[in-house]
Design an enzyme around this catalytic site. Structure first.
Site, PDB file in Angstrom:
ATOM      1  N   CYS A 272       0.787  -1.177   0.149  1.00 20.45           N
ATOM      2  CA  CYS A 272       0.034  -0.168  -0.023  1.00 20.45           C
ATOM      3  C   CYS A 272       0.848   1.174  -0.047  1.00 20.45           C
ATOM      4  O   CYS A 272       0.506   2.186  -0.696  1.00 20.45           O
ATOM      5  CB  CYS A 272      -1.029   0.006   1.241  1.00 20.45           C
ATOM      6  SG  CYS A 272      -0.233  -0.434   2.843  1.00 20.45           S
TER       7      CYS A 272
ATOM      8  N   HIS B 225      -3.172   5.845   4.927  1.00 22.86           N
ATOM      9  CA  HIS B 225      -1.648   6.188   4.949  1.00 22.86           C
ATOM     10  C   HIS B 225      -1.278   7.661   4.665  1.00 22.86           C
ATOM     11  O   HIS B 225      -1.801   7.875   3.612  1.00 22.86           O
ATOM     12  CB  HIS B 225      -1.036   5.056   4.310  1.00 22.86           C
ATOM     13  CG  HIS B 225      -1.007   3.882   4.925  1.00 22.86           C
ATOM     14  ND1 HIS B 225      -1.459   3.355   6.051  1.00 22.86           N
ATOM     15  CD2 HIS B 225      -0.561   2.795   4.250  1.00 22.86           C
ATOM     16  CE1 HIS B 225      -1.142   2.189   6.396  1.00 22.86           C
ATOM     17  NE2 HIS B 225      -0.682   1.594   5.404  1.00 22.86           N
TER      18      HIS B 225
HETATM   19  C1  2RA Z   1       0.904  -2.118   6.867  1.00 25.50           C
HETATM   20  N1  2RA Z   1       1.714  -2.122   4.669  1.00 25.50           N
HETATM   21  O1  2RA Z   1       0.194  -1.148   6.539  1.00 25.50           O
HETATM   22  C2  2RA Z   1       1.487  -3.042   5.662  1.00 25.50           C
HETATM   23  C3  2RA Z   1       0.825  -4.175   5.194  1.00 25.50           C
HETATM   24  N2  2RA Z   1      -0.683  -3.796   4.781  1.00 25.50           N
HETATM   25  O2  2RA Z   1       0.669  -2.908   7.829  1.00 25.50           O
END
Ligand code: 2RA
Length: 339
Positions: free
Chosen positions: A128, A241
């Site tokens: 991601c 994120h």
């Molecule tokens: C996380 N990118 O954010 C890793 C797995 N999705 O934990």
């Protein structure tokens, strides 16, 4: 198209059901597969109830055109042959095959055409944090090749799954009630905290998550010249994120030309007006399809440097949406799968 989802009960599996419908993906038949724990569960898709089948070595994927897998690297490795042996294209959200030379790793806005060359009929869905970063890197790289990237990530609890999101919510409630917080999904309490540790540490002091950003970016961008140094941090945010990115390009770029490139870039929305306090934030971006970019400015330390801020929904563009966009790209460009 006959579609399968392996790992249907997980956060990404559930989002795949939503995104397939939102994107009007042409699904004639849908089959769901899962572990003994989720087998027998029922989910609704376009008005029909679909029962989760137990995934086993006897599972029959004949007739399946596209299988989305999001059940962990171990499951993907164990069942890849079962899934692909009758011709299904496996779009895998796990890390199992991402760096295999004979498996393309695809973000449609950046390297969609790579999906056409898939000797094992497996296509990797990148991590991601990598997906949202390369959507923003691509328009800059087209202006002037990127040489170095430093990135600090601010990763939502959703990256560790639905139960981790619930743990974060519960921790605030437990603390408010004067109780000790439940800590199971992360190394430490996440509420009111930051944890500079996502995935496991490797021998060079970087975590696997940080090395994914280094390795996957070079593969997707087709450039061994790009060097990425990441610090991946878990933050008390539910499902989007954020990333603070500093990069250096071969020639100096003005913010004006970069902004113009951002505005034209597919899958990217510019939200950048500090005077009006306009910049991307996880709360605003949660549930949205695009990647958002803001805080663009020249890097004060390097005439060839740029700094900016990127936010994307981890479950959507960071996983389910990118996977479905790969499938849509195939429908449009791959005669072997055209509707
Ligand atoms: C996380 N990118 O954010 C890793 C797995 N999705 O934990």
């Amino acid at each position: 198209m006959n579609v399968a989802i392996v790992g249907a009960s997980g956060a990404v599996g559930q989002e795949l059901l939503k995104v397939l419908d939102e994107q009007n993906f042409p699904v004639d038949n849908l089959r769901l597969f899962g572990s003994p724990r989720s087998a027998g569960s029922e989910y609704e898709f376009r008005g029909k109830r679909v029962v989760v089948e137990l995934l086993s070595k006897d599972s029959d994927f004949s007739g399946i055109d596209i299988a989305f897998t999001s059940a962990g690297a171990g499951t993907s490795k164990e069942y890849a042959d079962v899934i692909t042996r009758h011709g299904a294209v496996m779009i895998d959200n796990s890390s199992a095959f991402r760096m295999d030379a004979d498996v393309p790793l695809v973000v449609p806005e950046v390297n969609g055409e790579d999906a056409l060359d898939r000797p094992r009929n497996i296509i990797g869905n990148p991590n991601c944090t990598t997906i949202q970063m390369v959507v923003a890197l691509k328009p800059i790289h087209d202006l002037s090749p990127i040489r170095r990237v430093h990135v600090a990530t601010y990763q939502a609890a959703s990256g560790a799954g639905a139960a981790a999101m619930q743990e974060l919510i519960n921790q605030y409630k437990e603390l408010a009630d004067g109780n000790a917080p439940t800590i199971e999904k992360f190394a430490y309490q996440l509420a009111f905290n930051l944890i500079p540790h996502v995935d496991v540490f490797t021998e060079n002091g970087y975590t696997k998550e940080e090395m994914k950003m280094y390795n996957e970016t070079r593969k997707i961008m087709h450039s061994d010249d790009i060097k990425v140094s990441a610090t991946c941090v878990r933050v008390p945010v539910l499902r989007a994120h954020s990333e603070a990115i500093w990069l250096e390009t071969e020639r100096p770029l003005s913010t004006e030309e970069v902004l113009a490139a951002f505005e034209k870039a597919p899958g990217l929305i510019v939200k950048d007006n500090p005077a009006e306090k306009e910049y991307p934030m996880p709360l605003d971006i949660t549930g949205k399809d695009p990647v958002y970019v803001g805080r663009l400015r020249k890097d004060l330390c390097d005439p060839n440097g740029l700094s900016f801020w990127v936010v994307g929904d981890q479950i959507k563009k960071g996983a389910a949406l990118n996977a479905v966009q790969i499938a849509l790209w195939l429908l449009e460009h791959d005669d072997r799968l055209k509707k």
